[in-house]
Write an enzyme that holds these catalytic residues in place. Structure first.
Site, PDB file in Angstrom:
ATOM      1  N   LYS A   1      -6.770  -0.894  10.562  1.00 43.55           N
ATOM      2  CA  LYS A   1      -8.006  -1.404  11.155  1.00 43.55           C
ATOM      3  C   LYS A   1      -7.777  -2.023  12.530  1.00 43.55           C
ATOM      4  CE  LYS A   1      -7.420  -5.601   8.421  1.00 43.55           C
ATOM      5  NZ  LYS A   1      -6.353  -5.058   7.568  1.00 43.55           N
TER       6      LYS A   1
ATOM      7  N   GLY B   1      -5.653  -5.000  -1.704  1.00 44.68           N
ATOM      8  CA  GLY B   1      -4.684  -4.765  -2.779  1.00 44.68           C
ATOM      9  C   GLY B   1      -4.036  -3.411  -2.630  1.00 44.68           C
TER      10      GLY B   1
ATOM     11  N   ILE C   1     -13.397   0.654  -1.511  1.00 42.43           N
ATOM     12  CA  ILE C   1     -14.831   0.957  -1.433  1.00 42.43           C
ATOM     13  C   ILE C   1     -15.066   2.132  -0.483  1.00 42.43           C
ATOM     14  CG2 ILE C   1     -17.113   0.070  -0.848  1.00 42.43           C
ATOM     15  CD1 ILE C   1     -15.992  -2.746  -1.319  1.00 42.43           C
TER      16      ILE C   1
ATOM     17  N   GLU D   1     -10.470   5.905   5.851  1.00 45.82           N
ATOM     18  CA  GLU D   1     -11.316   5.193   4.888  1.00 45.82           C
ATOM     19  C   GLU D   1     -10.715   3.856   4.457  1.00 45.82           C
ATOM     20  OE1 GLU D   1     -14.340   4.132   3.183  1.00 45.82           O
ATOM     21  OE2 GLU D   1     -14.519   6.303   3.457  1.00 45.82           O
TER      22      GLU D   1
ATOM     23  N   VAL E   1     -11.231  -0.134   6.080  1.00 56.72           N
ATOM     24  CA  VAL E   1     -12.307  -1.099   5.852  1.00 56.72           C
ATOM     25  C   VAL E   1     -12.631  -1.177   4.364  1.00 56.72           C
ATOM     26  CG1 VAL E   1     -14.714  -1.701   6.307  1.00 56.72           C
ATOM     27  CG2 VAL E   1     -13.318  -0.709   8.127  1.00 56.72           C
TER      28      VAL E   1
ATOM     29  N   ALA F   1       9.253   6.343   5.854  1.00 58.04           N
ATOM     30  CA  ALA F   1       9.887   5.510   6.881  1.00 58.04           C
ATOM     31  C   ALA F   1       9.736   4.036   6.547  1.00 58.04           C
ATOM     32  CB  ALA F   1       9.265   5.796   8.245  1.00 58.04           C
TER      33      ALA F   1
ATOM     34  N   GLU G   1      -2.577 -15.404   2.848  1.00 57.21           N
ATOM     35  CA  GLU G   1      -1.221 -15.419   3.384  1.00 57.21           C
ATOM     36  C   GLU G   1      -0.795 -16.855   3.688  1.00 57.21           C
ATOM     37  OE1 GLU G   1       0.619 -12.782   3.655  1.00 57.21           O
ATOM     38  OE2 GLU G   1      -0.894 -11.236   3.278  1.00 57.21           O
TER      39      GLU G   1
ATOM     40  N   LYS H   1     -12.959  -4.915  11.266  1.00 62.29           N
ATOM     41  CA  LYS H   1     -13.710  -4.034  10.367  1.00 62.29           C
ATOM     42  C   LYS H   1     -15.146  -3.855  10.845  1.00 62.29           C
ATOM     43  CE  LYS H   1     -10.793  -5.442   6.490  1.00 62.29           C
ATOM     44  NZ  LYS H   1     -10.686  -6.309   5.294  1.00 62.29           N
TER      45      LYS H   1
ATOM     46  N   VAL I   1       0.833  -1.210   0.000  1.00 57.78           N
ATOM     47  CA  VAL I   1       0.000   0.000   0.000  1.00 57.78           C
ATOM     48  C   VAL I   1       0.865   1.256   0.000  1.00 57.78           C
ATOM     49  CG1 VAL I   1      -1.767   1.311   1.231  1.00 57.78           C
ATOM     50  CG2 VAL I   1      -1.875  -1.190   1.191  1.00 57.78           C
TER      51      VAL I   1
END
Length: 438
Positions: free
Chosen positions: A104, A312, A135, A128, A131, A42, A189, A204, A13
């Site tokens: 989360k 993702g 979306i 945002e 969760v 970082a 995972e 969530k 991310v």
């Protein structure tokens, strides 16, 4: 002047956030009204491979020093986990920076501490991306529906489990086989516990319930069951009922009974995560693969559904960037967005008091009077039967019962009663049923 941004974490991310900050610099400046400048990233290791190239001189392993800089306006936290994320976010807020986070786990475990720090500092805290990935669901609950009364939030909020259950439904595969494929494709995972046992979805659900019902709900308040016990037979049984099995996060506003003559009504919150059968006509039944969807019911707006990729790097980064633009605009205007709304302070119902329905498959002796004894067991616990059907004969005799609504405690007691009956060889499956006619 420019809005100076520090990013904590440069994984799937974080790297996409860095990419978007660079590639969309011109558009961001036009939308915000001033340039956005990335001043530091970082990371744990400077020499780790990364999906994007970070401009020279911006990488640092000293996250604490980065958030302590006086010139940082916004800190984006995408490292996840509780610590050091919590300490870094609190330090950033105390030092005067606003915060955008996708964390989360932290918000579900210790959200009030972070909210209070943001309030004390007079800075924004936006999340945002915490969760359902890309979306936009939290902002509608936080802002768009702020003038409405939300009564229920029902969602598929974990892409890994939805992929596994969808694969079981479409191919007839067992859980282990579907999980192995999910791991091979990168949807799960190596250690899938957080996903398949419902921990991710529970965090969530806590965030969704807190926003929807203006009450503090933590992950510890959420009743949680995973999908590792779901069998191919369960999925087939759902198909026979024109239903599908989904791992659902269910947040509901419940009216409590009040003493006769008492004024007003008292409400509580029910929050749970567990596999359930839903009719194949329900909008959530058509959510396939690793996608997420959240179904919201409110008094004025009615029924709303939000759908899209729930995880993702790039989708989640999209949600981060949306928050970043809002926070930057607020910073430029000298204002801040809405903070925590927990004024309702509703209690969270224990799972035993939650109203639900059960689908129960029972291996029974094939002889006269069995159905009557099973029906009596349900009646003794105050549970009404909606449908019952018999499958097989002789040693393969099985009853499949779907109940009307009752408390979970009543239904669980009924199942335990069944397990102790001489005519019952085994209770082979117990699954909750959501949606459809009662």
């Amino acid at each position: 002047m420019s809005i100076k941004v520090a990013v904590l974490g440069c994984g799937s991310v974080g790297s996409q956030v860095v990419r978007l900050l660079q590639e969309q610099a011109g558009d961001l400046e036009a939308r915000i009204g001033t340039p956005v400048e990335l001043v530091g990233v970082a990371v744990r290791r400077l020499d780790a491979p990364r999906e994007v190239e970070v401009p020279e001189g911006l990488l640092t392993t000293d996250a604490a020093a980065l958030v302590a800089r006086d010139d940082v306006d916004v800190v984006v936290e995408v490292i996840g986990g509780i610590e050091p994320a919590r300490s870094l976010i609190l330090a950033a807020l105390e030092n005067g920076a606003s915060v955008v986070t996708a964390n989360k786990a932290l918000l579900a475990e210790d959200g009030p501490t972070v909210y209070e720090a943001a309030e004390k500092a007079g800075r924004d805290l936006y999340y945002e991306a915490a969760v359902a990935g890309a979306i936009p669901i939290l902002r509608p609950l936080r802002e768009s529906l702020a003038g409405d009364r939300v009564t229920r939030v029902l969602g598929i909020v974990n892409g890994t489990t939805n992929f596994i259950l969808d694969k079981m439904e479409s191919t007839g595969a067992g859980f282990s086989e579907a999980l192995e494929e999910a791991q091979e494709l990168g949807y799960a995972e190596a250690d899938p516990t957080a996903d398949v046992e419902g921990f991710d979805a529970a965090a969530k659900a806590a965030i969704l319930a807190s926003l929807a019902f203006h009450s503090r709900v933590t992950a510890a308040d959420v009743h949680r069951e995973g999908i590792s016990e779901v069998t191919a037979a369960d999925v087939q049984s759902a198909r026979d009922m024109h239903s599908v099995v989904k791992l659902l996060a269910i947040c509901e506003l419940r009216q409590l009974s009040t003493p006769e003559g008492a004024e007003g009504t008292e409400e509580a919150v029910s929050v749970r995560v567990h596999p359930a059968m839903i009719p194949d006509t329900h909008p959530l039944a058509s959510v396939r693969g690793a996608y997420n969807a959240v179904f919201v019911e409110s008094e004025a707006a009615g029924q709303l559904m939000f759908y899209g990729p729930g995880a993702g790097g790039a989708p989640t980064a999209s949600a981060v960037m949306g928050d970043l633009v809002t926070v930057a605009r607020n910073r430029l205007a000298g204002t801040r967005g809405a903070g925590e709304s927990a004024y309702a302070d509703r209690a969270v119902l224990p799972m035993g008091d939650t109203v639900t329905r059960y689908h129960v498959a029972i291996d029974v002796d094939d002889r006269a009077g069995v159905l009557a004894q099973v029906a009596t067991a349900f009646a003794e616990h105050g549970v009404s039967i909606q449908t019952v059907r018999q499958e097989g004969r002789g040693a393969d005799a099985q009853l499949v019962v779907v109940s009307h609504t009752a408390t979970d405690a009543q239904l669980a007691a009924t199942v335990e009663h069944l397990r102790g009956m001489d005519i019952v060889r085994e209770v082979t499956s117990v699954m909750r049923v959501e949606g459809g006619d009662e």
